[in-house]
Design an enzyme around this catalytic site. Structure first.
Site, PDB file in Angstrom:
ATOM      1  N   TRP A   1       0.843  -1.072  -0.284  1.00 42.63           N
ATOM      2  CA  TRP A   1       0.195   0.095  -0.259  1.00 42.63           C
ATOM      3  C   TRP A   1       1.542   1.609   0.045  1.00 42.63           C
ATOM      4  O   TRP A   1       2.016   1.586   0.870  1.00 42.63           O
ATOM      5  CB  TRP A   1      -0.985  -0.230   1.071  1.00 42.63           C
ATOM      6  CG  TRP A   1      -2.534   1.030   1.114  1.00 42.63           C
ATOM      7  CD1 TRP A   1      -1.727   2.475   1.440  1.00 42.63           C
ATOM      8  CD2 TRP A   1      -3.704   0.847   0.333  1.00 42.63           C
ATOM      9  NE1 TRP A   1      -3.435   3.115   1.345  1.00 42.63           N
ATOM     10  CE2 TRP A   1      -4.044   1.742   0.043  1.00 42.63           C
ATOM     11  CE3 TRP A   1      -3.947  -0.089  -0.548  1.00 42.63           C
ATOM     12  CZ2 TRP A   1      -5.319   2.364   0.478  1.00 42.63           C
ATOM     13  CZ3 TRP A   1      -5.384  -0.141  -0.794  1.00 42.63           C
ATOM     14  CH2 TRP A   1      -5.898   0.900  -0.793  1.00 42.63           C
TER      15      TRP A   1
ATOM     16  N   PHE B   1      -0.795  -3.351   8.202  1.00 43.71           N
ATOM     17  CA  PHE B   1      -1.520  -4.078   9.190  1.00 43.71           C
ATOM     18  C   PHE B   1      -1.007  -5.249   9.268  1.00 43.71           C
ATOM     19  O   PHE B   1      -0.332  -5.512  10.192  1.00 43.71           O
ATOM     20  CB  PHE B   1      -3.156  -4.132   8.867  1.00 43.71           C
ATOM     21  CG  PHE B   1      -3.402  -5.249   9.769  1.00 43.71           C
ATOM     22  CD1 PHE B   1      -3.961  -4.324  11.370  1.00 43.71           C
ATOM     23  CD2 PHE B   1      -3.661  -6.023   9.709  1.00 43.71           C
ATOM     24  CE1 PHE B   1      -4.129  -4.275  11.925  1.00 43.71           C
ATOM     25  CE2 PHE B   1      -4.491  -6.803  10.419  1.00 43.71           C
ATOM     26  CZ  PHE B   1      -5.437  -6.175  12.316  1.00 43.71           C
ATOM     27  N   GLU B   2      -0.794  -5.905   7.706  1.00 43.25           N
ATOM     28  CA  GLU B   2       0.259  -6.837   7.637  1.00 43.25           C
ATOM     29  C   GLU B   2       1.591  -6.912   7.845  1.00 43.25           C
ATOM     30  O   GLU B   2       1.802  -8.573   7.886  1.00 43.25           O
ATOM     31  CB  GLU B   2      -0.495  -7.847   6.067  1.00 43.25           C
ATOM     32  CG  GLU B   2      -2.041  -7.897   6.027  1.00 43.25           C
ATOM     33  CD  GLU B   2      -2.377  -6.497   5.753  1.00 43.25           C
ATOM     34  OE1 GLU B   2      -3.736  -6.886   5.831  1.00 43.25           O
ATOM     35  OE2 GLU B   2      -1.878  -5.758   5.836  1.00 43.25           O
TER      36      GLU B   2
ATOM     37  N   CYS C   1       3.542   2.507   5.122  1.00 46.86           N
ATOM     38  CA  CYS C   1       2.952   4.435   5.349  1.00 46.86           C
ATOM     39  C   CYS C   1       1.856   4.266   5.536  1.00 46.86           C
ATOM     40  O   CYS C   1       0.944   3.972   3.844  1.00 46.86           O
ATOM     41  CB  CYS C   1       3.308   4.634   4.307  1.00 46.86           C
ATOM     42  SG  CYS C   1       3.246   6.474   3.788  1.00 46.86           S
ATOM     43  N   VAL C   2       0.730   4.898   6.175  1.00 49.93           N
ATOM     44  CA  VAL C   2      -0.424   5.354   6.578  1.00 49.93           C
ATOM     45  C   VAL C   2      -0.715   6.689   6.819  1.00 49.93           C
ATOM     46  O   VAL C   2      -0.251   7.554   7.418  1.00 49.93           O
ATOM     47  CB  VAL C   2      -1.094   4.165   7.612  1.00 49.93           C
ATOM     48  CG1 VAL C   2      -2.330   4.528   8.283  1.00 49.93           C
ATOM     49  CG2 VAL C   2      -0.691   2.994   8.122  1.00 49.93           C
TER      50      VAL C   2
ATOM     51  N   THR D   1     -11.427   9.109   8.232  1.00 48.14           N
ATOM     52  CA  THR D   1     -11.439   8.359   9.385  1.00 48.14           C
ATOM     53  C   THR D   1     -11.256   7.833  10.241  1.00 48.14           C
ATOM     54  O   THR D   1      -9.299   8.455  10.507  1.00 48.14           O
ATOM     55  CB  THR D   1     -12.589   7.040   8.848  1.00 48.14           C
ATOM     56  OG1 THR D   1     -11.490   6.383   8.107  1.00 48.14           O
ATOM     57  CG2 THR D   1     -13.983   6.993   7.222  1.00 48.14           C
TER      58      THR D   1
ATOM     59  N   HIS E   1      -9.659   5.136  10.892  1.00 50.60           N
ATOM     60  CA  HIS E   1      -8.903   3.685  10.741  1.00 50.60           C
ATOM     61  C   HIS E   1      -7.597   4.148  10.816  1.00 50.60           C
ATOM     62  O   HIS E   1      -7.056   3.135  10.875  1.00 50.60           O
ATOM     63  CB  HIS E   1      -9.606   3.590   9.525  1.00 50.60           C
ATOM     64  CG  HIS E   1      -8.685   2.553   8.043  1.00 50.60           C
ATOM     65  ND1 HIS E   1      -9.272   1.009   8.274  1.00 50.60           N
ATOM     66  CD2 HIS E   1      -7.273   3.017   7.261  1.00 50.60           C
ATOM     67  CE1 HIS E   1      -8.220   0.705   7.957  1.00 50.60           C
ATOM     68  NE2 HIS E   1      -7.019   1.589   7.280  1.00 50.60           N
TER      69      HIS E   1
END
Length: 159
Positions: A31, A66-67, A89-90, A95, A97
């Site tokens: 991602w 997350f993984e 990277c998030v 939201t 999340h």
């Protein structure tokens, strides 16, 4: 902001241990590939620069940040792996999340490190914007991937 005037790649490389015989795993989130690919390049190149043999670096991709914890665990449990580097990277969204993912990844990476008593490095960016992410993935603030690799090397000195 703590990094507004700081290059993340400005760190001490004094007294690094000999890692020529150490083996590393780099786990990378798919991602935000533009960002995570740059983080991976930074980590990989930094390991090589500091004496890690190319064939002593294994890499794996996971779908998202997350993984990373499970990916890290798969490699941390291997006796032939000395340290694991997790890269992701998030980016903050509209939201909550972001909050749940970031906390879960930080906890997961820490737990894997403690469970297997080896360095499992949190190289996950948590910026507010894509621009901030790129600034920290080889841009004006350096490359967090470089920092993660140096952290893994330094942590091996504790053994």
């Amino acid at each position: 902001m703590s990094s507004a005037l700081k290059n993340l790649s400005d760190f001490s490389t004094a007294n690094l241990p000999d890692v020529s015989q150490k083996r590393f795993a780099i786990i990378v989130s798919e991602w935000n590939t533009e960002v995570t690919g740059a983080l991976y390049t930074g980590a990989f190149d930094t390991l090589l620069k500091h004496g890690v043999q190319e064939n002593h670096i294994v890499s794996a991709q996971v779908p998202g940040s997350f993984e990373l914890s499970l990916g890290a665990q798969k490699f941390a449990q291997r006796e032939d792996i000395d340290a694991v580097i997790c890269l992701g990277c998030v980016i903050q969204g509209e939201t909550r999340h972001f909050d749940f993912i970031c906390q879960a990844v930080a906890d997961g990476v820490t737990n894997v490190s403690l469970k297997y008593n080896k360095p499992v490095i949190f190289g996950v960016l948590t910026p507010n914007t894509q621009e901030q992410a790129m600034d920290r993935a080889g841009g004006k603030h350096g490359n967090k991937g470089d920092e993660a690799a140096i952290t893994a090397i330094k942590m091996l000195a504790l053994n």
